[in-house]
Design a protein around this motif. Structure first.
Motif, PDB file in Angstrom:
ATOM      1  N   LEU A 131     -30.204 -17.600  40.051  1.00 42.44           N
ATOM      2  CA  LEU A 131     -29.047 -16.930  40.669  1.00 42.44           C
ATOM      3  C   LEU A 131     -27.761 -17.225  39.900  1.00 42.44           C
ATOM      4  O   LEU A 131     -26.882 -16.362  39.788  1.00 42.44           O
ATOM      5  CB  LEU A 131     -28.910 -17.348  42.133  1.00 42.44           C
ATOM      6  CG  LEU A 131     -29.974 -16.761  43.048  1.00 42.44           C
ATOM      7  CD1 LEU A 131     -30.056 -17.546  44.347  1.00 42.44           C
ATOM      8  CD2 LEU A 131     -29.681 -15.287  43.318  1.00 42.44           C
ATOM      9  N   PHE A 132     -27.646 -18.438  39.373  1.00 41.02           N
ATOM     10  CA  PHE A 132     -26.481 -18.807  38.573  1.00 41.02           C
ATOM     11  C   PHE A 132     -26.400 -17.938  37.316  1.00 41.02           C
ATOM     12  O   PHE A 132     -25.336 -17.409  36.975  1.00 41.02           O
ATOM     13  CB  PHE A 132     -26.571 -20.291  38.216  1.00 41.02           C
ATOM     14  CG  PHE A 132     -25.453 -20.807  37.355  1.00 41.02           C
ATOM     15  CD1 PHE A 132     -24.128 -20.597  37.684  1.00 41.02           C
ATOM     16  CD2 PHE A 132     -25.731 -21.542  36.217  1.00 41.02           C
ATOM     17  CE1 PHE A 132     -23.100 -21.095  36.894  1.00 41.02           C
ATOM     18  CE2 PHE A 132     -24.723 -22.037  35.422  1.00 41.02           C
ATOM     19  CZ  PHE A 132     -23.403 -21.814  35.765  1.00 41.02           C
ATOM     20  N   VAL A 133     -27.532 -17.757  36.658  1.00 42.73           N
ATOM     21  CA  VAL A 133     -27.569 -16.899  35.469  1.00 42.73           C
ATOM     22  C   VAL A 133     -27.211 -15.465  35.855  1.00 42.73           C
ATOM     23  O   VAL A 133     -26.478 -14.780  35.133  1.00 42.73           O
ATOM     24  CB  VAL A 133     -28.951 -16.966  34.780  1.00 42.73           C
ATOM     25  CG1 VAL A 133     -29.120 -15.876  33.740  1.00 42.73           C
ATOM     26  CG2 VAL A 133     -29.149 -18.329  34.148  1.00 42.73           C
ATOM     27  N   ARG A 134     -27.704 -15.009  36.997  1.00 40.34           N
ATOM     28  CA  ARG A 134     -27.392 -13.649  37.460  1.00 40.34           C
ATOM     29  C   ARG A 134     -25.892 -13.489  37.684  1.00 40.34           C
ATOM     30  O   ARG A 134     -25.307 -12.467  37.312  1.00 40.34           O
ATOM     31  CB  ARG A 134     -28.174 -13.340  38.747  1.00 40.34           C
ATOM     32  CG  ARG A 134     -27.889 -11.973  39.301  1.00 40.34           C
ATOM     33  CD  ARG A 134     -28.392 -10.883  38.356  1.00 40.34           C
ATOM     34  NE  ARG A 134     -28.010  -9.586  38.860  1.00 40.34           N
ATOM     35  CZ  ARG A 134     -27.550  -8.599  38.119  1.00 40.34           C
ATOM     36  NH1 ARG A 134     -27.449  -8.733  36.812  1.00 40.34           N
ATOM     37  NH2 ARG A 134     -27.218  -7.461  38.657  1.00 40.34           N
ATOM     38  N   GLU A 135     -25.269 -14.478  38.263  1.00 44.64           N
ATOM     39  CA  GLU A 135     -23.823 -14.403  38.487  1.00 44.64           C
ATOM     40  C   GLU A 135     -23.074 -14.367  37.163  1.00 44.64           C
ATOM     41  O   GLU A 135     -22.102 -13.637  37.005  1.00 44.64           O
ATOM     42  CB  GLU A 135     -23.354 -15.586  39.341  1.00 44.64           C
ATOM     43  CG  GLU A 135     -21.918 -15.479  39.802  1.00 44.64           C
ATOM     44  CD  GLU A 135     -20.899 -15.940  38.781  1.00 44.64           C
ATOM     45  OE1 GLU A 135     -19.793 -15.347  38.727  1.00 44.64           O
ATOM     46  OE2 GLU A 135     -21.182 -16.899  38.044  1.00 44.64           O
ATOM     47  N   ILE A 136     -23.530 -15.134  36.190  1.00 49.34           N
ATOM     48  CA  ILE A 136     -22.894 -15.128  34.870  1.00 49.34           C
ATOM     49  C   ILE A 136     -23.035 -13.747  34.233  1.00 49.34           C
ATOM     50  O   ILE A 136     -22.093 -13.226  33.620  1.00 49.34           O
ATOM     51  CB  ILE A 136     -23.476 -16.232  33.967  1.00 49.34           C
ATOM     52  CG1 ILE A 136     -23.027 -17.595  34.484  1.00 49.34           C
ATOM     53  CG2 ILE A 136     -23.073 -16.031  32.518  1.00 49.34           C
ATOM     54  CD1 ILE A 136     -23.688 -18.764  33.811  1.00 49.34           C
ATOM     55  N   GLN A 137     -24.188 -13.118  34.388  1.00 48.78           N
ATOM     56  CA  GLN A 137     -24.384 -11.763  33.863  1.00 48.78           C
ATOM     57  C   GLN A 137     -23.422 -10.777  34.532  1.00 48.78           C
ATOM     58  O   GLN A 137     -22.834  -9.926  33.864  1.00 48.78           O
ATOM     59  CB  GLN A 137     -25.829 -11.305  34.071  1.00 48.78           C
ATOM     60  CG  GLN A 137     -26.826 -12.018  33.210  1.00 48.78           C
ATOM     61  CD  GLN A 137     -28.263 -11.680  33.586  1.00 48.78           C
ATOM     62  OE1 GLN A 137     -28.561 -11.304  34.717  1.00 48.78           O
ATOM     63  NE2 GLN A 137     -29.166 -11.822  32.626  1.00 48.78           N
TER      64      GLN A 137
END
Length: 157
Positions: A131-137
């Protein structure tokens, strides 16, 4: 009597050493939570700024504000879920440490429960990181740099 105290002390020391490794995982999750709450704070601040400008905007500017607000909403949801998964991971690690102490200081075998709780903790942490990576994207998507800013002028001064 002295041999009994020494044996008990050795048992406690052994259990503490065993429980120390998962405690490092708690430190890592705590650091992740620090990063996530900082990101959430920035997203909230940006969303408030956009909401303040919303009433004064019209046309293309309003459409851009609404698009960015929608993206901010998606980012907030991703960070909120990541925080939830991180906290649940930390709770399961804490439970695992408690189970390790219980097993180490008694004759109860909790090996299966400890492994299951540890695997659950790792799955929750993996979910939080995804989810953290998704938010960064989503954040990268929000920052669109027009092509004209990526070119050098043909006649430099």
């Amino acid at each position: 009597m002295n041999g009994q105290i020494s044996g008990d002390l050795q048992t406690v020391i052994s259990v503490l050493q065993t429980a120390l490794t998962p405690a490092f995982l708690l430190v890592a999750v705590g650091s992740l939570l620090n990063v996530l709450t900082g990101r959430l704070s920035r997203i909230v601040d940006r969303a408030r700024d956009l909401q303040d400008r919303h009433g004064k905007a019209s046309g293309d500017e309003l459409a851009k504000l609404v698009a960015e607000l929608r993206l901010s909403h998606r980012r907030m949801k991703a960070v909120e879920l990541s925080i939830l998964f991180s906290v649940l991971s930390a709770i399961t690690v804490s439970i695992m440490i408690g189970l390790l102490f219980l097993m180490g200081l008694s004759t109860i075998s909790l090996t299966g429960a400890i492994v299951a709780v540890f695997m659950l903790s790792l799955a929750l942490l993996a979910g939080a990181l995804i989810l953290f990576v998704r938010e960064i994207q989503l954040a990268a998507k929000a920052i669109h740099v027009p092509k004209e800013f990526l070119k050098l002028p043909e006649n430099p001064a």
